[in-house]
Design an enzyme around this catalytic site. Structure first.
Site: not given
Length: 150
Positions: A90, A82, A92, A126, A80, A24, A119
């Site tokens: 899969g 990964v 996440g 989502y 979250i 980030e 992002n």
């Protein structure tokens, strides 16, 4: 394998949080120590789920309880993460679904999380779950320095 985190998982979780700060573009914001994370976990300040592959932690989801004056006990999903080499497998989804089940089992009135507007992969992730994207509420915050001024 997805499972609830234990104290022994905290070094791996701490590393994943560091990776997220780098992803980030905010490594300077990553100031939590492993000791503080461990103490906060021991004090039940947060819960976490981890994804394991070959006995290594390759992903995690971290959240905590919050309270809504309108909905009662609620859950905030903080992150979250990964590891890059394991994304698009899969993991996440499995972590998100584990947290969602945890919210259901906790009888949470709502589950809340944030996603950065740049992002795109996370936003699309989502959207697959028909998440509501709030256009009305703005996130406000104080830094540690601002809090200390009080």
């Amino acid at each position: 394998m997805i499972r609830q985190a234990t104290k022994e998982d905290l070094p791996g979780i701490w590393e994943l949080i560091r990776e997220l700060a780098i992803y980030e573009n905010a490594p300077h914001e990553f100031v939590i120590s492993l000791e503080q994370l461990t103490n906060d976990f021991a004090d039940n300040q947060f819960f976490a789920f981890v994804a394991e592959k070959n006995a290594a932690i390759v992903g995690m989801a971290l959240g905590y309880n919050m309270y809504s004056t309108w909905k009662g006990l609620s859950l905030y999903l903080e992150d979250i993460v990964v590891r890059e080499a394991y994304r698009r497998a899969g993991i996440g989804s499995q972590l998100f679904e584990a947290v969602s089940r945890y919210a259901k089992e906790s009888n949470a009135g709502k589950m809340v999380w944030q996603v950065l507007d740049w992002n795109t992969p996370a936003i699309e992730f989502y959207k697959k779950y028909n998440a509501n994207f709030d256009e009305e509420w703005l996130t406000c915050r104080f830094s540690r320095e601002q809090i200390e001024k009080f």
